[in-house]
Design a protein around this motif. Structure first.
Motif, short mmCIF file in Angstrom:
data_model
loop_
_atom_site.label_atom_id
_atom_site.label_comp_id
_atom_site.label_asym_id
_atom_site.label_seq_id
_atom_site.Cartn_x
_atom_site.Cartn_y
_atom_site.Cartn_z
N GLN A 244 0.85 -1.19 0.00
CA GLN A 244 0.00 0.00 0.00
C GLN A 244 0.88 1.24 0.00
OE1 GLN A 244 -3.15 0.06 2.89
NE2 GLN A 244 -3.23 -2.17 3.01
N ALA A 245 0.44 2.25 -0.72
CA ALA A 245 1.25 3.47 -0.82
C ALA A 245 0.36 4.65 -1.15
CB ALA A 245 2.34 3.30 -1.88
N VAL A 246 0.97 5.85 -1.08
CA VAL A 246 0.29 7.10 -1.43
C VAL A 246 1.27 7.94 -2.24
CG1 VAL A 246 -0.75 9.23 -0.55
CG2 VAL A 246 -1.16 7.07 0.64
N VAL A 247 0.78 8.58 -3.29
CA VAL A 247 1.63 9.44 -4.12
C VAL A 247 1.68 10.83 -3.52
CG1 VAL A 247 1.85 10.54 -6.39
CG2 VAL A 247 1.14 8.15 -6.22
N HIS A 248 2.90 11.38 -3.41
CA HIS A 248 3.10 12.77 -2.99
C HIS A 248 3.71 13.52 -4.16
CE1 HIS A 248 2.07 12.50 1.28
NE2 HIS A 248 2.59 11.29 1.23
N ALA A 249 2.98 14.50 -4.70
CA ALA A 249 3.44 15.26 -5.86
C ALA A 249 3.34 16.75 -5.56
CB ALA A 249 2.62 14.89 -7.10
N PRO A 250 4.27 17.31 -4.78
CA PRO A 250 4.22 18.74 -4.46
C PRO A 250 4.51 19.59 -5.70
CG PRO A 250 6.27 17.77 -3.68
CD PRO A 250 5.42 16.64 -4.17
N LEU A 251 4.04 20.84 -5.69
CA LEU A 251 4.31 21.73 -6.80
C LEU A 251 5.79 22.02 -6.93
CD1 LEU A 251 1.33 24.26 -6.38
CD2 LEU A 251 1.55 22.37 -8.00
N GLU A 252 6.48 22.06 -5.80
CA GLU A 252 7.92 22.25 -5.81
C GLU A 252 8.56 21.09 -5.06
OE1 GLU A 252 8.96 26.02 -4.24
OE2 GLU A 252 7.83 27.16 -5.74
N GLY A 253 9.62 20.59 -5.59
CA GLY A 253 10.30 19.46 -4.96
C GLY A 253 10.03 18.17 -5.70
N ARG A 254 10.72 17.13 -5.27
CA ARG A 254 10.66 15.84 -5.96
C ARG A 254 9.38 15.09 -5.60
NH1 ARG A 254 16.34 12.79 -5.27
NH2 ARG A 254 15.29 11.39 -6.74
#
Length: 450
Positions: A244-254
C-alpha cells in the motif's frame, strides 16, 4: 488440417448460480497453442468443454473456421480431448486404447500402422500389448495422448493432463508436449492452474478469474505487463511484492511514493510513466515490486534509475541456486482477496446516510455494475485502532515481513539485521485502488525487446 477457434461473448450458467463463464471472448489462430490459466474452479475447463461440445453454450457464439458451431455435435467438430484422469479402458490393451477412436470411425479398416507410428512418436511402442494397470503414470498419460493423436484431429483440447504426475515427470512430459504440438502444427487449447506450464508451453496465455477473462497476451507480456493486480500476483514465483502506498506530488520538490515508514523518491527528470502518477496525488495506490527488481546493496552502488530503501531481515529461504530473503521495510502489504480461489470475494455493501431512496437505488446499481466487470480485485486493509494510515506524518508501527528479495546463495545475512536495498524504478508497477495498472504504460515494457 487444423482449425481456427473463436468464442464471442460466450457464457455458461447452471440454474440460478453465478455464471461459471461470463462473456468470454477469445480468438485462436490455426496451429496456435493457447493456455487457459487460473485458479481451480474459475471456468477454464468449462470453456474447454464448450469448445469440445460437451457443454451447451448458454449465451454467445462459437465459430470454427469462421462457421457457427454451437449446434455441432462433438463428433462433427473433429477435436480430440486429453483428460486429467487419463480415461483409459482398463480391460483393453494400450494398443486397443489408442486404436479405439479409429475403430469407431472405420470399423473395417486395419489401423495397425497408424497405431504403431503414433506409439513410436511417443516412445511407448514397447508397451502396446500391456494393460493400463501395468504402466506408470507417465506411460498412461502418453497412451491417453496417443489415443488423441491417432485420430489426426483438427484441434487438441487438454484438460490439466499433467496434474496427477510427480514434479520431475511433469517437467519431462511438458517438454515433450511442447515439441510434439510444434511438430504436428495442430491448434491446441491447454487448461492448467500451473503457471510454469502456462509460461513454458503457450504461444499466448489467457488468464481467467471468476469466469471472466482477465488478460490474453504472450507469456513474456503477461509477466512484464499485467493488466491488473490479480494477474500480477498470480504470475511469477515468488509472488510479486504488493505494498500500500500514497503518491506525494508537491508543486515544488521531488515527487515520491510514501510506503508508510519510508519513501521512494522518483528521480528527475520524471519519465512519462511517473509524470502520469501526478493525477494520483493523495490517493491510495498499490506498488508492485518483483523480487528481481530489488537488490541488497548500499546507496553508493546505485545504478541510474535505482533508489534506496532499507529493510530488516526476518527469514532466508535457501533454494540451492539462489536465496529468497524476507524483509521488513515497515510497509503495509496490499492483499489480493481470495487469490487462490475461483471467484473474487463479494464487496462489502455500505449504507449511505441521507440522499433519499433514489440515491440508494443508484448506489446499488453502481455496485452491481462494478461487480459484473471484475469484482473487487484488491483489499486495502483499514488501519487498526489507534493506528494511522500512510497519509499521516506519524509512521505506523512496524508490520510483518512485506518484501521478498531474490539474491545469490552465497550472501550471508543475519536475522534481525538491517540491510540496504536498491529498487530499480524501471521495474516498478503501480496499480490504482481498484487494482488496474497505472504504469508502466503499454509502450514501456520492462525487460522486453521492442
Amino acid at each position: 488440417m487444423t482449425r481456427a477457434i473463436s468464442l464471442h461473448h460466450v457464457s455458461k450458467a447452471y440454474g440460478r448460480a453465478p455464471r461459471a463463464v461470463d462473456r468470454f471472448s477469445l480468438s485462436i489462430e490455426p496451429g496456435e497453442f493457447v493456455v487457459l490459466l487460473g485458479p481451480s474452479g474459475c471456468g477454464k475447463s468449462t470453456v474447454l468443454r464448450m469448445i469440445a461440445g460437451l457443454e451447451e453454450i448458454t449465451e454467445g457464439e462459437l465459430l470454427l473456421d469462421g462457421e457457427p458451431a454451437n449446434h455441432m455435435t462433438p463428433r462433427e467438430r473433429g477435436m480430440a480431448m486429453v483428460f486429467q484422469n487419463f480415461a483409459l479402458y482398463p480391460s483393453m490393451t494400450n494398443r486397443a486404447n489408442i486404436g479405439f477412436p479409429l475403430r469407431l470411425e472405420n470399423p473395417r479398416q486395419d489401423h495397425s500402422e497408424r497405431i504403431e507410428s503414433t506409439a513410436r512418436m511417443l516412445g511407448i511402442d514397447s508397451v502396446l500389448d500391456r494393460y493400463p494397470a501395468q504402466l506408470s503414470g507417465g506411460e498412461r498419460q502418453r497412451v491417453a495422448m496417443g489415443r488423441a493423436i491417432s485420430r489426426r484431429p483438427s484441434a487438441f483440447l487438454m484438460d490439466e493432463p499433467l496434474s496427477n504426475l510427480d514434479a520431475k515427470l511433469r517437467n519431462h512430459l511438458r517438454a515433450e508436449i511442447a515439441q510434439l504440438t510444434e511438430e504436428l502444427g495442430v491448434t491446441t487449447v491447454y487448461v492448467t492452474h500451473d503457471q510454469a506450464e502456462a509460461m513454458s508451453l503457450g504461444d499466448r496465455v489467457a488468464v481467467m478469474r471468476g469466469g471472466v477473462l482477465q488478460q490474453v497476451s504472450s507469456p513474456r507480456e503477461v509477466y512484464a505487463l499485467p493488466e491488473n493486480v490479480f494477474v500480477a500476483a498470480f504470475i511469477g514465483t515468488p509472488r510479486i511484492n504488493l505494498l500500500q502506498a500514497v503518491v506525494h506530488a508537491p508543486l515544488e520538490g521531488r515527487m515520491s511514493i510514501d510506503l508508510g515508514r519510508q519513501r521512494l523518491a522518483l528521480p528527475e527528470p520524471l519519465s512519462t510513466d511517473h509524470q502520469l502518477l501526478r493525477i494520483q496525488q493523495g490517493r491510495d495506490i498499490i506498488v508492485g515490486l518483483r523480487s528481481e527488481a530489488v537488490r541488497i546493496a548500499p546507496p553508493s552502488q546505485a545504478r541510474p534509475g535505482e533508489v534506496a530503501l532499507s529493510g530488516i531481515v526476518e527469514h532466508v529461504e535457501f533454494q540451492g541456486h539462489e536465496a529468497l530473503v524476507h524483509l521488513n521495510t515497515g510497509s503495509q502489504p496490499a492483499v489480493v482477496p481470495d487469490l487462490e480461489s475461483a471467484r473474487p470475494r463479494p464487496g462489502v455493501r455500505r449504507r449511505r446516510s441521507g440522499g433519499g431512496a433514489g440515491a440508494g437505488v443508484l448506489e446499488r446499481l453502481r455496485e452491481r455494475a462494478t461487480g459484473q466487470v471484475s469484482g473487487p480485485v484488491i483489499d486495502l486493509e483499514e488501519p487498526g485502532p489507534g493506528q494511522r494510515g500512510p497519509r499521516s506524518p506519524d509512521r505506523p508501527p512496524l508490520t510483518a515481513g512485506d518484501l521478498v528479495v531474490r539474491t545469490g546463495p552465497d550472501m550471508r545475512l543475519r536475522r534481525g539485521g538491517q540491510v540496504p536495498l536498491l529498487v530499480d524504478l524501471a521495474h516498478l508497477y503501480v496499480f490504482d485502488h481498484h487494482g488496474r495498472r497505472i504504469c508502466p504504460l503499454p509502450r514501456d515494457v520492462p525487460g522486453l525487446d521492442v
